[in-house]
Design an enzyme around this catalytic site. Structure first.
Site, PDB file in Angstrom:
ATOM      1  N   SER A  65      15.718   0.752 -18.172  1.00 50.05           N
ATOM      2  CA  SER A  65      14.957   1.882 -17.629  1.00 50.05           C
ATOM      3  C   SER A  65      15.898   3.066 -17.455  1.00 50.05           C
ATOM      4  O   SER A  65      16.853   2.999 -16.679  1.00 50.05           O
ATOM      5  CB  SER A  65      14.356   1.501 -16.275  1.00 50.05           C
ATOM      6  OG  SER A  65      14.043   2.677 -15.561  1.00 50.05           O
ATOM      7  N   ALA A 119       2.833   9.559  -6.636  1.00 51.39           N
ATOM      8  CA  ALA A 119       2.045  10.786  -6.460  1.00 51.39           C
ATOM      9  C   ALA A 119       0.556  10.537  -6.698  1.00 51.39           C
ATOM     10  O   ALA A 119      -0.253  11.442  -6.657  1.00 51.39           O
ATOM     11  CB  ALA A 119       2.561  11.866  -7.401  1.00 51.39           C
ATOM     12  N   GLU A 157      -1.255  -5.961 -12.260  1.00 47.92           N
ATOM     13  CA  GLU A 157      -1.208  -5.490 -10.862  1.00 47.92           C
ATOM     14  C   GLU A 157      -1.661  -6.595  -9.908  1.00 47.92           C
ATOM     15  O   GLU A 157      -1.041  -6.823  -8.877  1.00 47.92           O
ATOM     16  CB  GLU A 157      -2.141  -4.275 -10.675  1.00 47.92           C
ATOM     17  CG  GLU A 157      -1.798  -3.075 -11.536  1.00 47.92           C
ATOM     18  CD  GLU A 157      -0.731  -2.189 -10.930  1.00 47.92           C
ATOM     19  OE1 GLU A 157      -0.352  -2.403  -9.761  1.00 47.92           O
ATOM     20  OE2 GLU A 157      -0.263  -1.271 -11.638  1.00 47.92           O
ATOM     21  N   ASP A 169      -7.274   3.290 -13.775  1.00 48.57           N
ATOM     22  CA  ASP A 169      -6.004   3.885 -14.193  1.00 48.57           C
ATOM     23  C   ASP A 169      -5.602   3.432 -15.593  1.00 48.57           C
ATOM     24  O   ASP A 169      -5.216   4.232 -16.446  1.00 48.57           O
ATOM     25  CB  ASP A 169      -4.886   3.518 -13.201  1.00 48.57           C
ATOM     26  CG  ASP A 169      -5.227   3.934 -11.788  1.00 48.57           C
ATOM     27  OD1 ASP A 169      -6.212   4.674 -11.612  1.00 48.57           O
ATOM     28  OD2 ASP A 169      -4.517   3.509 -10.866  1.00 48.57           O
ATOM     29  N   TYR A 219      -4.929  -0.718   0.804  1.00 51.53           N
ATOM     30  CA  TYR A 219      -5.828  -0.638  -0.359  1.00 51.53           C
ATOM     31  C   TYR A 219      -6.595  -1.959  -0.505  1.00 51.53           C
ATOM     32  O   TYR A 219      -7.817  -1.979  -0.627  1.00 51.53           O
ATOM     33  CB  TYR A 219      -4.998  -0.366  -1.616  1.00 51.53           C
ATOM     34  CG  TYR A 219      -5.803  -0.260  -2.896  1.00 51.53           C
ATOM     35  CD1 TYR A 219      -6.213   0.977  -3.377  1.00 51.53           C
ATOM     36  CD2 TYR A 219      -6.158  -1.402  -3.619  1.00 51.53           C
ATOM     37  CE1 TYR A 219      -6.959   1.076  -4.549  1.00 51.53           C
ATOM     38  CE2 TYR A 219      -6.904  -1.317  -4.781  1.00 51.53           C
ATOM     39  CZ  TYR A 219      -7.291  -0.073  -5.248  1.00 51.53           C
ATOM     40  OH  TYR A 219      -8.034   0.023  -6.402  1.00 51.53           O
TER      41      TYR A 219
HETATM   42  C1  GLA Z   1      -5.724   3.390  -7.453  1.00 50.57           C
HETATM   43  C2  GLA Z   1      -6.216   2.164  -8.208  1.00 50.57           C
HETATM   44  C3  GLA Z   1      -7.497   2.454  -8.981  1.00 50.57           C
HETATM   45  C4  GLA Z   1      -8.541   3.110  -8.088  1.00 50.57           C
HETATM   46  C5  GLA Z   1      -7.937   4.267  -7.290  1.00 50.57           C
HETATM   47  C6  GLA Z   1      -8.896   4.833  -6.278  1.00 50.57           C
HETATM   48  O1  GLA Z   1      -5.326   4.380  -8.334  1.00 50.57           O
HETATM   49  O2  GLA Z   1      -5.240   1.710  -9.108  1.00 50.57           O
HETATM   50  O3  GLA Z   1      -7.998   1.291  -9.562  1.00 50.57           O
HETATM   51  O4  GLA Z   1      -9.155   2.180  -7.246  1.00 50.57           O
HETATM   52  O5  GLA Z   1      -6.754   3.883  -6.613  1.00 50.57           O
HETATM   53  O6  GLA Z   1      -9.979   5.405  -6.904  1.00 50.57           O
END
Ligand code: GLA
Length: 381
Positions: A65, A119, A157, A169, A219
């Site tokens: 990296s 970010a 993840e 994402d 989360y």
């Molecule tokens: C993070 C997660 C996504 C989504 C967003 C909130 O980025 O990786 O899957 O849940 O939060 O919208």
């Protein structure tokens, strides 16, 4: 970035590989809806991760990296999870491909990126997608479809990084298209590209440069709240597979059966799913005032109901209102990171100046400004 990678690759491995890259993402609206089977509305951006990769004929992955200035080697077996954080993403992608019956053998890699970390621009999804895309091309002749590649990143993840994220994402990072946002129905996987060229407006991100602790566990807790609410509603309405299938009145029916906390989390999600659709309608009329208003409503929900905002983000959001910015809200998972702002051209300079000055006055450091361009997702260079 490419030259740096190339030089390092040559120095380390005395050969040349192929180049792949994948992008970070923005999301116009539809936050915390993906794991609830709802809509999201992201796009890939002009910040990404680039990697040079070449099979090495062994059973070992050797990867450097550039940003961390760190070299790591690992085997591809089940018990070889690397200790450091960043290699887990690459190892996870390899394992998830293997678990699905795909092929991965040893390879050499050097990578670097310009997606700001922490970010809320999905640097980790960009890393996963770069490797998922590349390893599919290199070892599987491109036979794994792109949606499955997104799931491979998502499972990485879940299984190796401890975040029970949705699909947004990785999807955006892989499916991104220059100049277009993508509305994805996370339940069915159906998606539609919406060209996004808001005439007279700009999209700008303001990064608080803070990342609050325990964001990952908070989360996961949000997700559990939503699942409990959906389960309660399902008892009366068996057709509710995900929370996004529920009508608001169905949530009211179970108010006494779930905690107040689970209730307000679910209330936010049900409202947000509708807002994505409202925004898509508004975009078809070029009605950016409505788009902006929905963004403010999302911020309100994320701050007061879903409770994933923070002082710094709320400060920027209030300031945006004061500066007559059309739309502004916290973007991504929350607990720090960026606000996304839709600003009229003529108000842009004044807004940015004020935001930088007032934020610094309040918090002692300047926020960062990113003028993002909606760009292509994963590709071979
Ligand atoms: C993070 C997660 C996504 C989504 C967003 C909130 O980025 O990786 O899957 O849940 O939060 O919208």
């Amino acid at each position: 970035m490419k030259t740096k990678i190339q030089d390092k690759f040559k120095a380390l491995f005395k050969e040349e590989g192929d180049f792949y890259m994948s992008s970070g993402r923005i999301n116009l609206i539809g936050e915390h809806t993906d794991y609830n089977g709802g809509y999201v509305f992201p796009g890939a951006i002009n910040f990404g991760i680039m990697a040079e990769i070449k099979p090495n004929g062994t059973d070992k992955v050797k990867v450097f990296s550039i940003d961390r200035d760190e070299y790591v080697e690992f085997y591809l077996t089940e018990e070889s999870l690397p200790e450091q954080h960043w290699p887990k993403y690459i190892y996870g992608v390899c394992r998830e491909i293997l678990k699905r019956g795909g092929k991965v053998e040893g390879f050499n890699a050097v990578f670097a990126g310009d997606v700001p970390l922490g970010a809320g621009l999905s640097s980790s999804a960009a890393l996963e997608s770069t490797f998922a895309y590349a390893l599919n091309e290199i070892f599987n002749g491109g036979s794994i479809d792109k949606f499955e590649l997104a799931r491979i990143g998502q499972s990485t993840e879940h299984n190796y990084c401890g975040v029970k994220c949705g699909i947004m994402d990785q999807f955006a990072s892989l499916f991104g298209k220059e100049g277009s946002l993508i509305r994805l129905d996370c339940k069915t996987g159906e998606y539609k590209y919406f060209p996004f060229h808001p005439k007279g407006y700009r999209l700008v991100l303001i990064d608080t440069c803070v990342k609050h602790l325990l964001a990952d566990s908070a989360y996961n807790k949000r997700r559990e709240s939503c699942e409990r609410a959906a389960e309660a509603i399902r008892k009366n309405h068996p057709e509710v597979e995900f929370l996004s299938d529920a009508k608001r009145v169905w949530l009211d029916e179970v108010r006494g059966e779930i905690t107040e906390e689970d209730f307000i989390r679910a209330e936010y999600v049900i409202g947000e799913v509708q807002r994505v659709l409202d925004v898509c309608d508004a975009l078809e009329r070029d009605d950016y005032e409505t788009v902006g208003e929905m963004m403010y409503q999302t911020h309100f929900g994320l701050s007061h109901l879903y409770e994933v905002s923070c002082e710094e983000l709320d400060f920027l959001n209030k300031l945006a209102r004061k500066c007559e910015v059309t739309g502004s809200r916290v973007m991504g998972g929350g607990f720090g990171g960026c606000t996304i702002n839709l600003v009229k051209d003529e108000l842009y300079d004044r807004f940015i100046e004020t935001a930088v000055e007032k934020f610094k006055e309040q918090f002692g450091h300047e926020p960062k400004i990113y003028n993002v361009v909606i760009s292509d997702g994963a590709r071979k260079l």
